[in-house]
Scaffold this active site. Structure first.
Site, short mmCIF file in Angstrom:
data_model
loop_
_atom_site.label_atom_id
_atom_site.label_comp_id
_atom_site.label_asym_id
_atom_site.label_seq_id
_atom_site.Cartn_x
_atom_site.Cartn_y
_atom_site.Cartn_z
N HIS A 85 0.86 -1.19 0.00
CA HIS A 85 0.00 0.00 0.00
C HIS A 85 0.89 1.24 0.00
CE1 HIS A 85 -2.58 3.15 1.59
NE2 HIS A 85 -3.58 2.46 1.06
N ASP A 138 -11.21 1.49 -0.89
CA ASP A 138 -10.33 2.38 -0.13
C ASP A 138 -11.12 3.13 0.95
OD1 ASP A 138 -7.84 3.24 0.61
OD2 ASP A 138 -7.70 4.85 -0.86
C1 1DF Z 1 -5.62 8.72 1.41
C2 1DF Z 1 -5.73 7.89 0.28
C3 1DF Z 1 -5.16 8.17 2.60
C4 1DF Z 1 -5.37 6.57 0.37
C5 1DF Z 1 -4.84 6.84 2.67
O1 1DF Z 1 -4.33 6.28 3.78
C6 1DF Z 1 -4.99 6.01 1.57
C7 1DF Z 1 -5.98 10.13 1.35
C8 1DF Z 1 -3.72 7.12 4.74
O2 1DF Z 1 -6.51 10.56 0.31
O3 1DF Z 1 -5.74 10.84 2.35
O4 1DF Z 1 -4.83 4.71 1.74
N1 1DF Z 1 -5.36 5.79 -0.80
O5 1DF Z 1 -5.04 4.59 -0.81
O6 1DF Z 1 -5.60 6.36 -1.90
MN MN Z 2 -5.55 3.14 0.49
#
Ligand code: 1DF
Ligand code: MN
Length: 334
Positions: free
Chosen positions: A172, A296
Site C-alpha cells: 500500500h 479504499d
Molecule cells: C488517502 C488515500 C489516505 C489513500 C490513505 O491512507 C490512503 C488520502 C492514509 O486521500 O488521504 O490509503 N489511498 O489509498 O488512496
Molecule cells: Mn488506500
C-alpha cells in the site's frame, strides 16, 4: 455476485495515540501533513479517524451499499514511522485487534496482517504468527520504512516467510521517501494526488529489477490504484530494461522480462481509480484473474465504488472475478 473490497483501512486507538506523538515530533517525512491532519491535537480530519475506528458505522455503510466483505488493513503509514520495538509491538497489537473484529463478523471481514520492517527477523516471526496462528489472510506493508525500500538483502526474511506461507503482500502507498521530497512537497502532491503512486511503482520496479522475483518466484504482491501506473508502462519497461539498463551493465541479468514478472507475481486492485477504460485496459493487459475490486474505505466513498463496478462493461464471468472471486483465491477467503 460477491462484492469483496480489498483495500479497506482501519486503525486502533493504540496506533492512533502513537501517531499523535509522531505528529508533535520533528520527524522529517512527507507523511507528516497527513499525520498531523488525522492524528494531531484537534485534527481537521477527525472524521477520517472516526471512520477508521468505528466498526458499527463500517458495517452500516457496507449494508447500505451491498458490500459483502472488507479485506481490512491497518491504515497507512501503519507502524512504519515508529522505532523498531514500538513498531514490532504495535503490529502485533493491531493484528490481535483485527482478529477480534473478524471473529465478531466472520462473514463480513477478512484481514491482512501488519509487520514491522524495522526489524526484519521480528517481522518474519510476526508474519508466521499472523498467518498460522491468527489465520489472517495476507500481509500489508506501506511501501518504504524510514526511507528504505526492500530490495536489500536484510529484508529477504520477510519475503521468504511470505512466500513459504503463500501470503500475498499488499504494498500500500505512503508518501515518497524523504530523499525524494523536493518534487512532492508542494501543491499537495505528496499523497494520493500523485506521490503515493510514484512511491509504490518505483519501489515495485526496484524489487523487479533487483532480481527479487528470481529468488522468490512464488511471491505474490498486490498493489492498488489500478497498478499505480505500471500496467501502462509495461512495453516501455521491457524495451528500456533490455536496450538500456541491461545493455549498459548497470542492472543484473534476470530470468524474465519486467512485464513477465509483473504478470506472474503481481495482482492489482481498483482502489480510487474508478475509470472504466483503465479497468478494461488492465484486464486486457494482465488477464481477468489479476484485477480485484477495492473501495479504499474510508478515504473513498463506497456508493460510487459499487456503482463503478455495477456499471462496468464486463461480461458476468469477468465481473464476478474482479468483484470477489479473485480476492477469495488470492487471500484464501472461505
Ligand atoms: C488517502 C488515500 C489516505 C489513500 C490513505 O491512507 C490512503 C488520502 C492514509 O486521500 O488521504 O490509503 N489511498 O489509498 O488512496
Ligand atoms: Mn488506500
Amino acid at each position: 455476485m460477491r462484492r469483496i473490497a480489498t483495500e479497506e483501512a482501519f486503525s486502533i486507538p493504540e496506533v492512533a495515540a502513537e501517531l499523535n506523538r509522531i505528529s508533535k515530533s520533528g520527524q522529517q517525512s512527507l507523511d507528516m501533513r497527513l499525520v498531523r491532519d488525522v492524528y494531531g491535537d484537534n485534527p481537521p480530519r477527525q472524521y477520517t479517524l472516526d471512520g477508521l475506528l468505528d466498526w458499527d458505522e463500517r458495517i452500516r455503510v457496507m449494508d447500505e451499499c451491498g458490500v459483502d466483505m472488507h479485506v481490512l488493513s491497518l491504515t497507512a503509514p501503519g507502524v512504519q514511522m515508529f522505532d523498531a520495538p514500538t513498531a514490532t509491538a504495535l503490529a502485533a497489537t493491531a493484528n490481535d485487534a483485527l482478529v477480534v473484529e473478524i471473529a465478531k463478523n466472520p462473514t463480513r471481514f477478512a484481514g491482512l496482517a501488519s509487520f514491522a520492517p524495522q526489524d526484519p527477523e521480528g517481522a518474519a516471526k510476526e508474519i508466521e504468527r499472523a498467518i498460522t496462528q491468527l489465520k489472517l489472510h495476507g500481509l500489508v506493508v506501506n511501501s518504504h520504512t524510514h526511507n528504505e525500500w526492500y530490495d536489500q538483502a536484510k529484508y529477504f526474511s520477510i519475503f521468504e516467510a511470505a512466500e513459504a506461507l503463500d501470503a500475498a503482500i499488499y504494498i500500500h502507498p505512503r508518501a515518497p521517501r524523504w530523499d525524494m521530497a523536493g518534487g512532492f512537497d508542494t501543491f499537495g502532491m505528496e499523497n494520493a494526488l500523485w506521490g503515493y503512486g510514484v512511491e509504490v511503482s518505483t519501489h515495485c520496479l526496484r524489487l523487479i529489477f533487483s532480481g527479487l522475483f528470481d529468488r522468490f518466484p512464488k511471491l505474490k504482491i498486490v498493489i492498488g490504484h489500478m497498478g499505480e501506473g505500471i500496467p501502462f508502462w509495461l512495453w516501455r519497461l521491457d524495451y528500456m530494461h533490455k536496450n538500456s539498463a541491461l545493455k549498459s551493465g548497470v542492472a543484473p541479468k534476470l530470468e524474465l522480462t519486467p512485464s513477465e514478472y509483473f504478470k506472474r507475481n503481481f495482482w492489482i486492485t481498483t482502489s480510487g481509480q474508478e475509470n472504466p477504460l483503465a479497468l478494461q485496459y488492465s484486464i486486457d493487459m494482465l488477464g481477468a484473474d489479476r484485477v480485484m475490486w477495492a473501495i479504499d474505505y474510508p478515504y473513498q466513498p463506497t456508493a460510487p465504488a459499487v456503482q463503478f463496478m455495477d456499471d462496468a462493461p464486463l461480461d458476468e464471468e469477468t465481473k464476478a472475478l474482479v468483484y470477489g472471486e479473485n480476492a477469495a483465491r488470492v487471500f484464501h477467503l472461505a
